[in-house]
Design a protein around this motif. Structure first.
Motif, PDB file in Angstrom:
ATOM      1  N   LYS A 104       2.426  17.704 -18.718  1.00 44.84           N
ATOM      2  CA  LYS A 104       2.337  17.452 -20.158  1.00 44.84           C
ATOM      3  C   LYS A 104       3.540  16.666 -20.627  1.00 44.84           C
ATOM      4  CE  LYS A 104      -1.368  19.957 -20.985  1.00 44.84           C
ATOM      5  NZ  LYS A 104      -2.631  19.357 -21.493  1.00 44.84           N
ATOM      6  N   GLY A 105       3.397  16.034 -21.797  1.00 39.84           N
ATOM      7  CA  GLY A 105       4.547  15.383 -22.395  1.00 39.84           C
ATOM      8  C   GLY A 105       5.448  16.410 -23.070  1.00 39.84           C
ATOM      9  N   PRO A 106       6.698  16.042 -23.343  1.00 40.76           N
ATOM     10  CA  PRO A 106       7.599  16.969 -24.050  1.00 40.76           C
ATOM     11  C   PRO A 106       7.081  17.252 -25.453  1.00 40.76           C
ATOM     12  CG  PRO A 106       8.805  15.125 -23.077  1.00 40.76           C
ATOM     13  CD  PRO A 106       7.355  14.788 -22.995  1.00 40.76           C
ATOM     14  N   TYR A 126       8.327   5.562 -23.265  1.00 38.58           N
ATOM     15  CA  TYR A 126       9.417   6.158 -22.506  1.00 38.58           C
ATOM     16  C   TYR A 126       9.008   6.232 -21.035  1.00 38.58           C
ATOM     17  CZ  TYR A 126      12.201   7.971 -26.431  1.00 38.58           C
ATOM     18  OH  TYR A 126      13.016   8.098 -27.535  1.00 38.58           O
ATOM     19  N   MET A 150       6.570   9.015 -14.702  1.00 38.10           N
ATOM     20  CA  MET A 150       5.635   9.324 -15.775  1.00 38.10           C
ATOM     21  C   MET A 150       5.970   8.377 -16.925  1.00 38.10           C
ATOM     22  SD  MET A 150       3.394  11.665 -17.115  1.00 38.10           S
ATOM     23  CE  MET A 150       3.695  13.398 -16.781  1.00 38.10           C
ATOM     24  N   LEU A 202       5.419   7.682 -20.760  1.00 38.91           N
ATOM     25  CA  LEU A 202       5.067   8.449 -21.951  1.00 38.91           C
ATOM     26  C   LEU A 202       5.006   7.545 -23.173  1.00 38.91           C
ATOM     27  CD1 LEU A 202       7.547  11.347 -21.227  1.00 38.91           C
ATOM     28  CD2 LEU A 202       5.088  11.660 -21.365  1.00 38.91           C
ATOM     29  N   GLY A 229       2.573  11.834 -26.068  1.00 45.41           N
ATOM     30  CA  GLY A 229       1.310  12.043 -25.371  1.00 45.41           C
ATOM     31  C   GLY A 229       1.574  12.751 -24.051  1.00 45.41           C
TER      32      GLY A 229
END
Lengths: 114, 110
Positions: free
Chosen positions: A42-44, B35, B89, B91, B102
Motif C-alpha cells: 500500500k501507499g503511505p 514519488y 515502487m 507512487l 495511491g
C-alpha cells in the motif's frame, strides 16, 4: 541539511506497549512535520502531523512530541495493537501542510506481538 | 480509499524496455505528485504538476524519465530504456489539504 534522520530502523514490542520512533532534522525552515503509516503493498497514509509552534499533539492512541530547540520529534503509540504492525515514516516540509513535496525519513518497521 | 488510483499495480519488464504508469485521481485536484520508493527507504519526491503544468523536477528524474498530465486530470510517468536500478515502487499523490498517496506501481526490472 535537507535530510530527516529516523530511528530505530526496526522495533518489536508486546501488545499494550508504547513504541517510540524518533526523528531529527537540521533545517530550521521546516514548518510541517507529518507521520505516515504504510502497510505492505500500500501507499503511505497520513497518521498525524504537527507544526513547530506546538510541543505535543494527540490523536487517538498516537502522540507526536516536538522539541524545537533540539530539532527532534517523535511518535508514541499508546496501547499498541498487532494491527499497528507496519512501517512508519516521519517527514518534513518547507511549504506548510498544503504541499505534496515532503522529505521523508528512512522508515521504522514496527512489529507488535500479540 | 485515498482518491488516487494507479495502474498497473505491478509491472515486470526486461532491462532496456520502456514502461508507462498511469495515475487517476478520482476527483479534480490541482496538484499531482510522483514519488519513488525503493525497498527499505522512504518515498523520494520526483516531480509535481499544477494542473497540466509540470512545475518542478527532482534531480532523481533523469532524462529517461518523462511525466505528463495532458488535461490536468490523470497523469502518466514513462521510463525509457529501463535499468535494474529503476526497480522501485512508483507512487502518485494528490493534495487535499494534506498529501494522499495511491497504492503505487511496483516495477521490477530484470
Amino acid at each position: 541539511q535537507q535530510q530527516v534522520k529516523q530511528s530505530p530502523q526496526s522495533l518489536i514490542v508486546q501488545k499494550g506497549g508504547i513504541p517510540i520512533i524518533n526523528c531529527a532534522y537540521e533545517n530550521t525552515a521546516f514548518d510541517y512535520f507529518p507521520w505516515y503509516q504504510q502497510f505492505p503493498g500500500k501507499g503511505p497514509a497520513l497518521l498525524i502531523a504537527i507544526r513547530p509552534d506546538v510541543s505535543e499533539k494527540k490523536e487517538g492512541r498516537f502522540t507526536i512530541s516536538f522539541n524545537k530547540s533540539a530539532k527532534q520529534f517523535s511518535l508514541h503509540i499508546m496501547d499498541s495493537q498487532p494491527g499497528d504492525s507496519a512501517t512508519y515514516f516521519c517527514a518534513a516540509s518547507l511549504e506548510g501542510s498544503n504541499t505534496g513535496k515532503l522529505i521523508f525519513g528512512q522508515g521504522t518497521t514496527l512489529q507488535v506481538k500479540p | 480509499d485515498t482518491g488516487v488510483s494507479q495502474n498497473p499495480r505491478h509491472k515486470i519488464t526486461k532491462r532496456g524496455q520502456n514502461v508507462t504508469f498511469r495515475c487517476d485521481p478520482i476527483s479534480e485536484h490541482n496538484r499531482l505528485y510522483w514519488y519513488r520508493q525503493t525497498l527499505g527507504q522512504g518515498p523520494e519526491f520526483l516531480t509535481y504538476f499544477q494542473n497540466e503544468a509540470q512545475l518542478e523536477k527532482s534531480r532523481l528524474l533523469s532524462d529517461r524519465f518523462s511525466a505528463e498530465r495532458p488535461k490536468g486530470s490523470f497523469s502518466t510517468l514513462e521510463i525509457q530504456r529501463t535499468e535494474q536500478g529503476d526497480s522501485a515502487m512508483y507512487l502518485c499523490a494528490i493534495t487535499n489539504e494534506k498529501l494522499f498517496f495511491g497504492s503505487g506501481t511496483q516495477l521490477s526490472v530484470l
